[in-house]
Design a protein around this motif. Structure first.
Motif, PDB file in Angstrom:
ATOM      1  N   ARG A 295      17.201 -44.801  44.553  1.00 48.35           N
ATOM      2  CA  ARG A 295      16.508 -44.890  45.837  1.00 48.35           C
ATOM      3  C   ARG A 295      14.997 -44.759  45.647  1.00 48.35           C
ATOM      4  NH1 ARG A 295      16.920 -45.100  51.187  1.00 48.35           N
ATOM      5  NH2 ARG A 295      15.471 -43.883  52.470  1.00 48.35           N
ATOM      6  N   GLY A 296      14.276 -45.719  46.225  1.00 47.64           N
ATOM      7  CA  GLY A 296      12.826 -45.727  46.134  1.00 47.64           C
ATOM      8  C   GLY A 296      12.284 -46.543  44.983  1.00 47.64           C
ATOM      9  N   LEU A 297      13.152 -46.943  44.048  1.00 43.70           N
ATOM     10  CA  LEU A 297      12.703 -47.761  42.915  1.00 43.70           C
ATOM     11  C   LEU A 297      12.865 -49.233  43.274  1.00 43.70           C
ATOM     12  CD1 LEU A 297      11.742 -48.146  39.998  1.00 43.70           C
ATOM     13  CD2 LEU A 297      14.145 -48.025  39.279  1.00 43.70           C
ATOM     14  N   HIS A 314       7.752 -47.773  39.678  1.00 41.91           N
ATOM     15  CA  HIS A 314       8.210 -46.540  39.032  1.00 41.91           C
ATOM     16  C   HIS A 314       7.056 -45.547  38.856  1.00 41.91           C
ATOM     17  CE1 HIS A 314      10.491 -43.840  36.601  1.00 41.91           C
ATOM     18  NE2 HIS A 314       9.889 -44.147  35.459  1.00 41.91           N
ATOM     19  N   GLU A 315       7.398 -44.270  38.985  1.00 38.21           N
ATOM     20  CA  GLU A 315       6.437 -43.173  38.817  1.00 38.21           C
ATOM     21  C   GLU A 315       5.278 -43.282  39.809  1.00 38.21           C
ATOM     22  OE1 GLU A 315       5.569 -43.530  34.625  1.00 38.21           O
ATOM     23  OE2 GLU A 315       7.036 -41.968  34.133  1.00 38.21           O
ATOM     24  N   ASN A 316       5.649 -43.475  41.076  1.00 38.18           N
ATOM     25  CA  ASN A 316       4.674 -43.499  42.175  1.00 38.18           C
ATOM     26  C   ASN A 316       3.630 -44.594  42.035  1.00 38.18           C
ATOM     27  OD1 ASN A 316       5.784 -41.170  43.530  1.00 38.18           O
ATOM     28  ND2 ASN A 316       4.838 -39.900  41.933  1.00 38.18           N
ATOM     29  N   ILE A 322       3.207 -53.529  36.009  1.00 40.94           N
ATOM     30  CA  ILE A 322       4.060 -54.456  35.256  1.00 40.94           C
ATOM     31  C   ILE A 322       4.459 -53.798  33.944  1.00 40.94           C
ATOM     32  CG2 ILE A 322       4.191 -56.693  34.098  1.00 40.94           C
ATOM     33  CD1 ILE A 322       2.224 -57.763  36.186  1.00 40.94           C
ATOM     34  N   SER A 323       5.754 -53.792  33.689  1.00 42.04           N
ATOM     35  CA  SER A 323       6.303 -53.225  32.467  1.00 42.04           C
ATOM     36  C   SER A 323       7.130 -54.288  31.760  1.00 42.04           C
ATOM     37  CB  SER A 323       7.180 -52.008  32.786  1.00 42.04           C
ATOM     38  OG  SER A 323       6.523 -51.102  33.643  1.00 42.04           O
ATOM     39  N   LYS A 324       7.524 -54.006  30.515  1.00 42.44           N
ATOM     40  CA  LYS A 324       8.435 -54.902  29.816  1.00 42.44           C
ATOM     41  C   LYS A 324       9.505 -54.078  29.116  1.00 42.44           C
ATOM     42  CE  LYS A 324       6.309 -55.516  25.230  1.00 42.44           C
ATOM     43  NZ  LYS A 324       5.877 -56.514  24.222  1.00 42.44           N
ATOM     44  N   LEU A 338       2.661 -52.569  30.754  1.00 44.11           N
ATOM     45  CA  LEU A 338       1.682 -53.553  30.289  1.00 44.11           C
ATOM     46  C   LEU A 338       0.444 -53.563  31.170  1.00 44.11           C
ATOM     47  CD1 LEU A 338       3.706 -56.778  29.421  1.00 44.11           C
ATOM     48  CD2 LEU A 338       2.682 -55.165  27.838  1.00 44.11           C
ATOM     49  N   MET A 339       0.650 -53.455  32.480  1.00 45.34           N
ATOM     50  CA  MET A 339      -0.458 -53.451  33.433  1.00 45.34           C
ATOM     51  C   MET A 339      -0.284 -52.236  34.330  1.00 45.34           C
ATOM     52  SD  MET A 339      -1.754 -56.497  35.986  1.00 45.34           S
ATOM     53  CE  MET A 339      -2.210 -57.539  34.595  1.00 45.34           C
ATOM     54  N   GLU A 340      -1.199 -51.314  34.235  1.00 47.00           N
ATOM     55  CA  GLU A 340      -1.075 -50.036  34.924  1.00 47.00           C
ATOM     56  C   GLU A 340      -1.276 -50.177  36.437  1.00 47.00           C
ATOM     57  OE1 GLU A 340      -0.181 -47.256  33.562  1.00 47.00           O
ATOM     58  OE2 GLU A 340      -0.258 -47.849  31.447  1.00 47.00           O
ATOM     59  N   HIS A 341      -0.757 -49.192  37.141  1.00 43.62           N
ATOM     60  CA  HIS A 341      -0.962 -49.101  38.583  1.00 43.62           C
ATOM     61  C   HIS A 341      -2.424 -48.787  38.881  1.00 43.62           C
ATOM     62  CE1 HIS A 341      -1.240 -46.529  42.265  1.00 43.62           C
ATOM     63  NE2 HIS A 341      -0.565 -47.536  42.760  1.00 43.62           N
ATOM     64  N   ARG A 342      -2.957 -49.417  39.963  1.00 43.36           N
ATOM     65  CA  ARG A 342      -4.319 -49.134  40.412  1.00 43.36           C
ATOM     66  C   ARG A 342      -4.308 -48.849  41.911  1.00 43.36           C
ATOM     67  NH1 ARG A 342      -6.159 -54.733  38.261  1.00 43.36           N
ATOM     68  NH2 ARG A 342      -3.895 -54.929  38.422  1.00 43.36           N
ATOM     69  N   GLU A 343      -5.096 -47.885  42.307  1.00 45.62           N
ATOM     70  CA  GLU A 343      -5.123 -47.461  43.703  1.00 45.62           C
ATOM     71  C   GLU A 343      -5.695 -48.534  44.625  1.00 45.62           C
ATOM     72  OE1 GLU A 343      -3.854 -44.809  45.012  1.00 45.62           O
ATOM     73  OE2 GLU A 343      -3.292 -43.751  43.172  1.00 45.62           O
ATOM     74  N   ASP A 344      -6.595 -49.375  44.103  1.00 53.40           N
ATOM     75  CA  ASP A 344      -7.293 -50.330  44.960  1.00 53.40           C
ATOM     76  C   ASP A 344      -6.831 -51.772  44.772  1.00 53.40           C
ATOM     77  OD1 ASP A 344      -8.310 -50.545  42.393  1.00 53.40           O
ATOM     78  OD2 ASP A 344     -10.363 -50.951  43.048  1.00 53.40           O
TER      79      ASP A 344
END
Length: 642
Positions: A295-297, A314-316, A322-324, A338-344
């Motif tokens: 749930r939530g994923l 994943h992980e908020n 983007i992961s592989k 591969l590509m991290e989460h960004r707030e903006d």
């Protein structure tokens, strides 16, 4: 929301007549409107009793319901009869801008060029293809004009050509309920193979042997897509049930990977997704899970060589990352970012090519495309200018190509399809939709974006367009549109029909209110569930700002929204009716509590994560506080077209 042209002409005529001093319209005040019979029906939940006098109108086959609706329509026709000539003028004007004998931009796939064309005077498309070259002889796959003969309604969807180009799967709906009957056509003999498969979504996925495909079956009551079957062509045995999504809050889909090496089954709800996969050259094998639902994923899967590339939260990772993971071990514990989460920055989509991968991002409300080589030698953004545009990928079925097709339009620029060479960075305009017969010049129109303060201090973006000769003032007619639900981003886009408003002095605007995803995932989260009222107050606050800044006045401000946007319209006329001259609510969702308590209605259970589940008292009370049907009060309402 796209409205039928007759409805558009009615909207525009009522709006124009109510705002234009040079157009008069006299209503027959002697006409008595029909009144639906009051039959009290008690609805009880959480020890709260609601009396619904019109609950009986849900009986769509009841002759008395039909009679009442016919009397309403008759009253409407009589009350608006004087506007009929003007509506006809508008309708013909809008129609004259449409190129009737038009073609789609051809695309090449698996040895054929595919083209959809329209012929003048005909209502439906003709789907064709040409082998190897655009100069080759045309092969008509489907002439929807012939197929629609004798039918009150006709829709063809889901054309899916077999890997060997010899067969086509397609879905047909003749009821207008999106319940498609699936057929298989032999493209060599033009014969329909096998028996029809009823009550499907129209979607399918071929396996590489050209003899099997997977399709989706809908629940006959709720219309939820819930079952995946495997079909064997020419076999007399019944289709084999492969997967049944028993959780009523989930729906299911099936599709081929871009490489056609894999088949995916996706189960999805508002907050959660789960993928399964199967090698397309082994159709009788078992599907395997990528990552079991949690749930939530939320995640989606793209394949390149021996890895899955996974767009996920994943992980908020609220705006996604983007992961592989190796296809041999695709579960969550093996995901490598591969590509991290960004707030903006909101990551919206991913496209895979042999040498490149393309990521669609949204920053400050504007979509961009980031283009990268797999070998990490190239990383740049597709060059795009403006602040009120729509940018999205075109159809890119080919894996081994350096050409990226994308579509661009704005509130002053007609829909345009480009082909961009990711190697040379050269962009070619393949086609721009023609605006016929009106001497259209985009330079005659002005578009801009403004920011309106909401009551909690948040700034709401608003995209506007007007004719260059229209000057904003308290006397300027203004049509404000919004949707504001499901995280659906309403990008600024072009409409030839809208020219009928702009050329007569209207300003048109889209309020990008919370509940959409225009400013990222948090923008959506701030307009759903127990924060849903932000959607309504944002629209009201934008309206007040437009009036305060003298873009218009309450005497000349009109509002429009459809479906969930119709709920928005119902909420604003209850809360701030004095701000609007007229309001259009198209197929509005206004009886919120009763609808969300009825699990037999299509989509209800799958939307608890959007609106809340009223079986929970906290959500019941909150919904009841804004449900338009439950909050009608004795006050002056604006003119309404429903």
């Amino acid at each position: 929301m796209k409205y039928p042209k007759l409805v558009l002409s009615m909207i525009f005529s009522i709006g124009l007549i109510s705002c234009n001093k040079n157009i008069s319209m006299n209503f027959d005040t002697t006409l008595v409107p029909p009144l639906a019979e009051r039959i009290p029906y008690q609805l009880k939940k959480h020890n709260d009793i609601r009396i619904d006098d019109y609950y009986w109108l849900r009986e769509r086959k009841n002759p008395e319901v039909i009679d009442y609706l016919e009397r309403e329509n008759d009253y409407f026709k009589k009350m608006t009869s004087e506007s009929e000539p003007f509506r006809e003028v508008l309708f013909e004007e809008m129609k004259s801008r449409i190129k009737e004998d038009d073609n789609s931009v051809p695309y090449f796939y698996n040895g054929y060029w595919y083209i959809t064309r329209f012929e003048k005077g005909k209502q439906y498309p003709i789907h064709t293809r040409k082998k190897d070259s655009l100069t080759a002889e045309e092969e008509i796959l489907f002439d929807c004009n012939q197929m629609a003969e004798g039918k009150d309604y006709f829709s063809l969807v889901g054309i899916n050509i077999s890997p060997d180009n010899s067969k086509a799967i397609f879905g047909v709906d003749v009821e207008s309920r999106r319940k498609y009957t699936l057929y298989v056509k032999d493209l060599n003999t033009q014969e329909i193979l096998d028996t029809a498969i009823e009550n499907t979504t129209g979607g399918s996925a071929w396996t590489l042997d050209n003899e099997h495909f997977f399709f989706l079956h809908k629940n006959p009551t709720t219309l939820r897509s819930e079952k995946i079957f495997r079909h064997s062509i020419h076999k007399t045995s019944s289709d084999e049930l492969i997967f049944h999504e028993e959780d009523e809050t989930f729906s299911v889909g099936v599709q081929e990977s871009k490489s056609h090496e894999y088949i995916y089954i996706a189960s999805y709800s508002t907050l959660t997704t789960e993928y399964q996969f199967l090698k397309a050259d082994d159709p009788l094998s078992e599907f395997q899970l990528v990552q079991p639902r949690k749930r939530g994923l939320e995640y989606s899967v793209y394949q390149f060589k021996d890895h899955f590339y996974i767009l996920n939260n994943h992980e908020n990772a609220t705006n996604y990352k983007i992961s592989k993971a190796p296809i041999a071990q695709p579960s969550l514990k093996n995901w490598e970012d591969l590509m991290e989460h960004r707030e903006d920055v909101l990551i919206e989509d991913l496209e895979i090519f042999k040498s490149y991968w393309v990521v669609t991002e949204r920053k400050n409300g504007l979509a961009t495309k980031r283009i990268m080589r797999w070998d990490e030698t190239v990383d740049y953004f597709l060059p795009v200018e403006g602040e009120t545009y729509s940018l999205y990928s075109g159809f890119n079925p080919n894996f081994d190509t350096t050409k990226l097709r994308y579509a661009f339009n704005s509130m002053t620029t007609p829909s345009s399809v480009y082909e961009f060479d990711m190697e040379t960075k050269e962009s070619i305009l393949l086609k721009q939709r023609e605006v016929m017969g009106s001497n259209f010049d985009s330079e005659d129109y002005v578009e801009k974006r403004i920011w309106a303060p909401a009551r909690d201090g948040v700034l709401i973006p608003v995209s506007l367009v007007r004719h260059k000769n229209t000057k904003p003032s308290s006397e300027t007619p203004f049509l404000l549109y919004a949707y504001g639900s499901y995280g659906a981003t309403i990008d600024p886009s072009f409409s030839s029909n809208r020219l009928s408003l702009l050329n007569r002095g209207f300003i048109f605007a889209i309020a990008h209110i919370r509940g959409g995803e225009y400013l990222g995932r948090e923008w959506y989260e701030a307009g759903k569930l127990l924060k849903k009222k932000n959607t309504f107050t944002d629209f009201i606050d934008v309206s007040k700002y437009l009036i305060d800044q003298e873009y218009t006045s309450a005497s000349h401000l009109h509002a429009a929204g459809g479906s969930a946007g119709g709920l928005l319209m119902g909420a604003i006329v209850n809360e701030a009716p004095e701000l609007y001259r007229s309001v259009l609510a198209a197929v509005p969702f206004v009886d919120v509590i009763t609808t969300m308590l009825d699990e037999s209605i299509p989509l209800t259970t799958g939307e608890y994560d959007e609106w809340g589940n009223p079986n929970d008292k906290e959500y019941y009370d909150y919904m009841l506080s804004y449900s338009p049907y439950d909050n009608v009060k004795e006050q002056d309402y604006p003119n309404l077209l429903i």
